[in-house]
Structures are given as C-alpha cells and as structure tokens.
Design a protein around this motif. Structure first.
Motif, mmCIF file in Angstrom:
data_model
loop_
_atom_site.group_PDB
_atom_site.id
_atom_site.type_symbol
_atom_site.label_atom_id
_atom_site.label_comp_id
_atom_site.label_asym_id
_atom_site.label_seq_id
_atom_site.Cartn_x
_atom_site.Cartn_y
_atom_site.Cartn_z
ATOM 1 N N GLY A 63 -3.693 -6.903 -3.603
ATOM 2 C CA GLY A 63 -2.813 -7.345 -4.686
ATOM 3 C C GLY A 63 -1.568 -6.470 -4.774
ATOM 4 O O GLY A 63 -1.415 -5.508 -4.031
ATOM 5 N N LEU A 64 -0.676 -6.846 -5.706
ATOM 6 C CA LEU A 64 0.466 -5.965 -5.969
ATOM 7 C C LEU A 64 -0.059 -4.691 -6.620
ATOM 8 O O LEU A 64 -1.103 -4.722 -7.273
ATOM 9 C CB LEU A 64 1.462 -6.661 -6.913
ATOM 10 N N PRO A 65 0.639 -3.570 -6.462
ATOM 11 C CA PRO A 65 0.129 -2.324 -7.054
ATOM 12 C C PRO A 65 0.039 -2.450 -8.566
ATOM 13 O O PRO A 65 0.934 -3.017 -9.203
ATOM 14 C CB PRO A 65 1.186 -1.285 -6.669
ATOM 15 N N LYS A 66 -1.077 -1.914 -9.150
ATOM 16 C CA LYS A 66 -1.195 -1.945 -10.608
ATOM 17 C C LYS A 66 -0.250 -0.917 -11.200
ATOM 18 O O LYS A 66 0.411 -1.141 -12.190
ATOM 19 C CB LYS A 66 -2.625 -1.622 -11.024
ATOM 20 N N GLU A 67 -0.259 0.240 -10.553
ATOM 21 C CA GLU A 67 0.664 1.299 -10.977
ATOM 22 C C GLU A 67 1.565 1.588 -9.786
ATOM 23 O O GLU A 67 1.070 1.882 -8.704
ATOM 24 C CB GLU A 67 -0.143 2.540 -11.346
ATOM 25 N N TRP A 68 2.871 1.450 -9.970
ATOM 26 C CA TRP A 68 3.783 1.616 -8.830
ATOM 27 C C TRP A 68 4.028 3.094 -8.581
ATOM 28 O O TRP A 68 4.789 3.735 -9.291
ATOM 29 C CB TRP A 68 5.100 0.877 -9.082
ATOM 30 N N LEU A 69 3.402 3.636 -7.558
ATOM 31 C CA LEU A 69 3.477 5.063 -7.283
ATOM 32 C C LEU A 69 4.668 5.391 -6.404
ATOM 33 O O LEU A 69 4.537 5.551 -5.195
ATOM 34 C CB LEU A 69 2.201 5.512 -6.562
ATOM 35 N N TRP A 70 5.840 5.507 -7.012
ATOM 36 C CA TRP A 70 7.015 5.847 -6.202
ATOM 37 C C TRP A 70 6.910 7.270 -5.656
ATOM 38 O O TRP A 70 7.612 7.636 -4.719
ATOM 39 C CB TRP A 70 8.300 5.690 -7.015
ATOM 40 N N SER A 71 6.008 8.051 -6.255
ATOM 41 C CA SER A 71 5.856 9.434 -5.793
ATOM 42 C C SER A 71 5.419 9.479 -4.324
ATOM 43 O O SER A 71 5.666 10.460 -3.639
ATOM 44 C CB SER A 71 4.844 10.171 -6.661
ATOM 45 N N ASN A 72 4.767 8.406 -3.828
ATOM 46 C CA ASN A 72 4.433 8.367 -2.401
ATOM 47 C C ASN A 72 5.687 8.541 -1.553
ATOM 48 O O ASN A 72 5.653 9.173 -0.504
ATOM 49 C CB ASN A 72 3.790 7.027 -2.035
ATOM 50 N N TYR A 73 6.784 7.943 -2.033
ATOM 51 C CA TYR A 73 8.027 8.031 -1.258
ATOM 52 C C TYR A 73 8.583 9.439 -1.277
ATOM 53 O O TYR A 73 9.065 9.934 -0.266
ATOM 54 C CB TYR A 73 9.057 7.020 -1.782
ATOM 55 N N SER A 74 8.493 10.110 -2.464
ATOM 56 C CA SER A 74 9.035 11.470 -2.469
ATOM 57 C C SER A 74 8.139 12.384 -1.644
ATOM 58 O O SER A 74 8.632 13.295 -0.976
ATOM 59 C CB SER A 74 9.240 11.986 -3.895
ATOM 60 N N THR A 75 6.822 12.120 -1.630
ATOM 61 C CA THR A 75 5.939 12.912 -0.760
ATOM 62 C C THR A 75 6.333 12.732 0.693
ATOM 63 O O THR A 75 6.467 13.706 1.450
ATOM 64 C CB THR A 75 4.470 12.480 -0.936
ATOM 65 N N ALA A 76 6.544 11.487 1.107
ATOM 66 C CA ALA A 76 6.906 11.219 2.500
ATOM 67 C C ALA A 76 8.244 11.863 2.843
ATOM 68 O O ALA A 76 8.407 12.477 3.894
ATOM 69 C CB ALA A 76 6.955 9.717 2.760
ATOM 70 N N MET A 77 9.186 11.754 1.905
ATOM 71 C CA MET A 77 10.525 12.287 2.158
ATOM 72 C C MET A 77 10.528 13.810 2.215
ATOM 73 O O MET A 77 11.094 14.402 3.119
ATOM 74 C CB MET A 77 11.492 11.839 1.048
ATOM 75 N N ASN A 78 9.859 14.448 1.236
ATOM 76 C CA ASN A 78 9.944 15.903 1.143
ATOM 77 C C ASN A 78 8.877 16.611 1.970
ATOM 78 O O ASN A 78 9.210 17.304 2.928
ATOM 79 C CB ASN A 78 9.854 16.340 -0.322
ATOM 80 N N PHE A 96 0.825 -1.219 0.000
ATOM 81 C CA PHE A 96 0.000 0.000 0.000
ATOM 82 C C PHE A 96 0.853 1.261 0.000
ATOM 83 O O PHE A 96 0.364 2.334 -0.348
ATOM 84 C CB PHE A 96 -1.103 -0.048 1.082
ATOM 85 N N SER A 97 2.156 1.121 0.296
ATOM 86 C CA SER A 97 3.024 2.289 0.204
ATOM 87 C C SER A 97 3.236 2.703 -1.254
ATOM 88 O O SER A 97 3.747 3.777 -1.525
ATOM 89 C CB SER A 97 4.372 2.000 0.859
ATOM 90 N N LEU A 98 2.868 1.843 -2.182
ATOM 91 C CA LEU A 98 3.091 2.138 -3.603
ATOM 92 C C LEU A 98 1.792 2.306 -4.378
ATOM 93 O O LEU A 98 1.771 2.293 -5.602
ATOM 94 C CB LEU A 98 3.915 1.010 -4.230
ATOM 95 N N LYS A 99 0.675 2.415 -3.621
ATOM 96 C CA LYS A 99 -0.621 2.500 -4.313
ATOM 97 C C LYS A 99 -1.263 3.866 -4.145
ATOM 98 O O LYS A 99 -0.913 4.623 -3.242
ATOM 99 C CB LYS A 99 -1.569 1.445 -3.726
#
Lengths: 302, 307
Positions: free
Chosen positions: A64-79, A49-52
């Motif tokens: 399920g596994l993410p359909k679209e891998w939203l790496w932007s969640n990580y940049s949101t969390a980081m920044n 869910f960190s990638l959804k």
C-alpha cells in the motif's frame, strides 16, 4: 454476404476507422493494461518502500501507500549513505565523458564526411568496429595500465585507479563509435554547397567546422547526448572494477555499497534507488519522444 | 600547399578520436590477445605458454568456463524465444492504431532507462526470502509450499521439470532471467515498433481491401518488412546475454556453487580472486570472438531464410 459487399464494408471501415473491431480492441486493451501494470508495479513498489519503515515493509503494509511518509529515509541515504556525493560524481563523470566523445566524434565525422580523401571510408569502418566490441574486451589491460599509473608520482594525481579520469576516458572511448555513427547521419544531410561557399569566402577547414558545421549539429548533439548519457550514468562494470575508494564512486557502485551496509534497513536503500532513478524518469516525462528517437537512431544502423 | 593543409586538417580532426579509440579499445584488445598466451599475474613479466590458457579454460574443473558460457546461453535462449516474441507482439499491437498507443509505448520503454544496478537491488527486495514481496504474497495466499529462497536456490525450476534441455535450470538462474527479460522487452519493442510504423499505409490498405485480417497483415506484410530489425534485435539479445554482468553481480554474485556464474563475472574473479591476468585476458578474447561469431551466424541464418 457477397464478395463485393465485404469489400465495400471493409473499404468503408478502412476509410473512416482504421482501428480494430471493438471486441478485439477490448481484448488488446486488457492485455496492454496488464503489461502496463507489470511495468509500473516494481517502480511503484520502489517508490513506496523508500518512504516506509521496516515494520511496514516487512508485513504491516507491504504494497500500500506509506501510512507514515518517512522522508527521513532520504536524508539517511543522502547523508549517511553519501548519495549526494555519488550523485555529483555521476553527473561529473557522465557530462565530461559525453562532452569529450561528442567533440572528438564530431571532429572525426567532419574529417570523414566533408573532407575528400582516399581512406575516409576505411577510417569510418574502423571506428564502426567499436559498436560490436564489448566493454569487457579491454578491461584487463586498462586495469593494469591504471594500476601502474597509480604508482607513478605526479601522474597519479590525474590518472590511475580511483580518479575521475579513470572512468571519464574509457566512457568517452566506448561512446565514440555511436557518436560517429549518429553524427554521420546528421552531417551528410547538411548541404555541401555551404562548405564551398565558405571556401570561396576564404574559410579554411577549421573555420568552416567551427562556424558553419558545428552550429548546425545541435540535433545530433542532443541525440548522441541522450544515448550516451544513459550508457554512462548506468554503467557498472568499469565503475565497480576501477573505483575502490568512496570519494570517486558513481551512483551504481554507491548503491551497491549502501545496500551492503544497510542490509537490515530497507527504507534508505529504497530512497537511494529513487534518487538514482528519478532524474532520468522525470526527464523522460518531458522528453519521451526525443529519448525514444535517440535509442532508435542508435540501433537501426548498428 | 593545398594538399599539405588538407592532410594537416584531416590529422588534427581525427587525432582526438583515434587516440581515444586506439588507446582504450584497439590497443588493449591487442594486448589482451597477446597476454592471453601468458601465465601472468599482472605485475611480473609472466611466462609465455602458447594456448595453454585456452585449453585450460575449456577443460579446467575449477574455472568452469563451460558452465559460465552455458548460463549466458540459457539467458540468450530466453531472451530470443520469450523476450523478443513478447516485444514483437506488443509492437504489432501498438502498430494497429490502438487508442493510447503513445502512452503504452512510453510506459513499456520506461524500465530500459533504469540502471541495471537499481533493477537488481529492487528485485533483491522482491526476492528476499524473509520479507520479500513474492514470499510475503505467497504467505497471504496460503501458498507457503511455493515459497523459495529464489536467488540462492539450486533447485531446478518446477514448471520445466519435464522439459528436455530446460529441466536443470536452477531457480537462482531463473531469478536472473526474469528481471533481464522484464527490463529489455521495452527496448526491443521500441525498435520493432519503429519498424512497424515504417510499413507503408498504402500497402496495409491494399491488403485490407483484399480482405486480409489484421493478423494476416502482420504475418505476411509487417513481419517480413521489419525482418532486418528483428535480426538486429536477435543479435543484441544474444551478444547482450553473453556480456551480461550487472544483474549477476548484484543478485547472486555467481552463486550458489557457481550455478549462475557468467563469463564476465568469471573474468572479474580471475583478476581479483585468483590474480590470473593471463586467464582473464583469455576470457576477454573469447568474449569478443563469441560476440562476433554469433553476430555473423545470426546474420547468415537470416540471409539463408530470405532465399
């Protein structure tokens, strides 16, 4: 079957194959695999869910596994969530606290185990009190001292509420007893002849400690370090009570704040959870034996 | 001269440790004990009131310390009678030379390494009434009547409705108990597994030669041998429950209606919500006393059973 036969059969089994009978083995396996899934599933859920996007988490694709891998969640969390800052803070606080407690712990252990004096056993017992004292025991006076120190000009630059030392010193103090307990086990195993030889060569207590004992204590350092690392890295109560500004927050408090702000957007929260967890889990992949051993060392005598 | 040198060395080596230990642990406890006898807001001098805080702690209807203590003891009950048996079972199974023993051991220990705050946040997402994993799965299975608000529900747990003592545990408290058990099973399992592995193989083989089954070996040889470890686990489980804080703060914040309040969260509320530092100190002192008392009682019970 006659008695002798059973014995023979069992003996044969115990010599060749000590594992349980195949049927029992299958049942045990089913149970263990069930428990494995129960352990891994929440971690898997966290990672996925960190990638959804919310749409996926809230119904389209729950587990399920993410359909679209939203790496932007990580940049949101980081920044926006400043997780990079909390991450660095956690590292700084943890490393400093461990370094202080290991150094102070090894010095105390040296005085207790390798210098002969009357009260050494009593001193050791005194330090061991710390193993049962809960962290809550000192929270009120320490909080009052810190808030008073915060109002003293000059001193409040380095000590008081909302400083790095606010957490480093209590963490070091609460890790100390365990450090001494574990170091004592290791230090008593170093042969005492070494000290005698050193004395004959003209080494005093200080040279003996730094040149001879310390280099032999590397395994103790890693055992204590791993154990204290996890205690400090995950500590929440002191961090929550003593730190109220965002600059000095450590990961656990940072995560709590982040999830308070992003109640409706789950992806970045998941990312923050992964950021706080994966360093330990990756280290565990490589050091699982060592980590398990340090937890056993920390409990068996405690 | 030699003696002076020796004592100088002893003092220098002990100094950093003693400063830390006395400064942060021992002196504050003494101050806590002293301040627990005061009506004190943390900033003024306060008034000395003898044991009135202790009396109020156990009688006041607004502080409800008894309620907080009861909640942590319920947690302790489930830790000792649900978590530890599971841990022991797993340790014994893994001790039987199962294929993949090390793999299972490593996986089962993993949750212990994760911060309780992370676990709490993760379970918040699992429990969320609208989008949480549990309620969404119940929807998919058309079991809508089993859906709950979980962490905010005062309703007693359904399956315990007819069990005495347990029938009044609110679902909110149950939703704290489940992740706690889930996280620390692995810890106790690891300790017990280390004990199980310490049982001499000669003893096991001798028992096998005498025709003992695996179950009998566990029951009559392994469990008695690892009793000291079980004792340590029981002490950790009980004192850990008394000290519990993280999951309560994250999952329920003590609510709804104080139903999940525990001593540590109550202690924090005394400081920040009510400015009652004297009462906060009283709770600290009670926590230390309770932890020591339970540790002693548990040790005594185990000794009694050995006779």
């Amino acid at each position: 079957m006659k008695k002798t036969d059973t014995k023979a059969v069992i003996k044969q089994e115990s010599v060749t194959e000590k594992a349980p009978k195949p049927v029992a083995q299958v049942f045990i396996w089913i149970f263990l695999i069930f428990w494995t899934l129960l352990n891994l599933f929440p971690i898997y859920f966290m990672f996925t869910f960190s990638l959804k996007s919310n749409a996926e988490i809230f119904g389209e694709n729950i587990i399920g596994l993410p359909k679209e891998w939203l790496w932007s969640n990580y940049s949101t969390a980081m920044n926006t969530g400043k997780m990079w800052l909390y991450f660095l803070n956690s590292i700084l606080v943890t490393v400093a606290a461990i370094a202080i407690s290991i150094m102070a712990g090894m010095m105390a252990t040296y005085a207790i185990t390798r210098i002969k004096w009357k009260m050494s056993k009593l001193t050791n017992a005194f330090f061991m009190l710390g193993l049962t004292i809960p962290i809550q025991a000192s929270i009120v006076p320490v909080y009052v001292i810190l808030s008073k120190a915060s109002k003293v000009p000059g001193l409040n630059m380095i000590f008081g509420l909302n400083r790095y030392t606010t957490l480093i010193i209590p963490y070091a103090a609460f890790s100390l007893s365990m450090a001494i307990l574990i170091c004592t086990g290791f230090m008593t195993e170093i042969p005492f002849d070494l000290d005698e030889a050193a004395t004959i060569d003209g080494c005093g207590f200080f040279r003996t400690f730094f040149k001879i004992i310390l280099p032999l204590m590397k395994p103790a350092v890693s055992t204590v370090g791993i154990y204290s690392f996890l205690q400090c890295w995950n500590e929440f109560m002191f961090a929550n009570v003593f730190i109220s500004d965002s600059v000095h927050r450590t990961l656990p408090v940072g995560i709590k704040e982040l999830s308070g702000q992003h109640t409706t957007n789950w992806g970045p929260i998941g990312a923050a959870l992964v950021i706080a967890t994966f360093p330990t889990l990756i280290a565990y992949l490589f050091l699982s034996k060592k980590i398990q051993a340090s937890f056993i060392a920390g409990a068996v005598k405690g | 001269m030699k003696n002076v040198k020796k004592w100088f060395a002893i003092i220098v080596f002990l100094l950093p440790g003693l400063l830390l230990f006395i400064g942060i642990l021992i002196a504050p406890i003494a101050v806590s004990a002293y301040r627990s006898l005061f009506d004190w807001d943390g900033f003024t001098e306060g008034t000395f009131i003898w044991f009135k805080n202790y009396k109020e702690l156990f009688t006041s209807k607004s502080i409800m310390f008894g309620n907080a203590l009861k909640n942590s003891l319920i947690l302790a009950f489930f830790s000792v009678f649900v978590q530890l048996p599971i841990a022991l079972g797993l340790a014994l199974l893994l001790g039987r030379k199962i294929k993949g023993e090390k793999f299972f051991l490593s996986i089962f220990f993993m949750p212990v390494l994760i911060s309780t705050v992370v676990i709490g946040q993760l379970w918040l997402k699992i429990y969320n009434p609208d989008y949480g994993l549990i309620n969404q799965l119940l929807d998919l299975l058309h079991l809508e009547n089993l859906k709950h608000v979980w962490v905010a529900e005062v309703e007693p747990i359904g399956i315990f409705k007819n069990v005495p003592f347990l029938k009044n545990i609110p679902i909110a408290l149950g939703s704290i108990i489940v992740p706690t058990i889930w996280q620390y099973v692995g810890y106790h399992m690891l300790l017990m597994y280390a004990g199980v592995k310490g049982v001499s193989t000669d003893l096991r083989e001798a028992a096998m030669l005498d025709g003992a089954t695996a179950g009998q070996i566990d029951r009559y040889i392994v469990i008695p041998t690892i009793k000291p470890i079980i004792r340590v686990s029981v002490i950790f489980a009980v004192t850990g429950s008394l000290k519990t804080y993280d999951l309560v703060r994250i999952l329920t914040n003590g609510g709804p209606f104080q139903k999940t309040q525990v001593p540590s969260t109550l202690l924090e509320d005394m400081l920040f919500l009510r400015n009652r530092y004297g009462m906060g100190s009283t709770i600290s002192v009670m926590l230390i006393l309770l932890c020591f008392a339970f540790a002693l009682v548990i040790t005594a019970v185990f000794r009694e059973r050995d006779k």
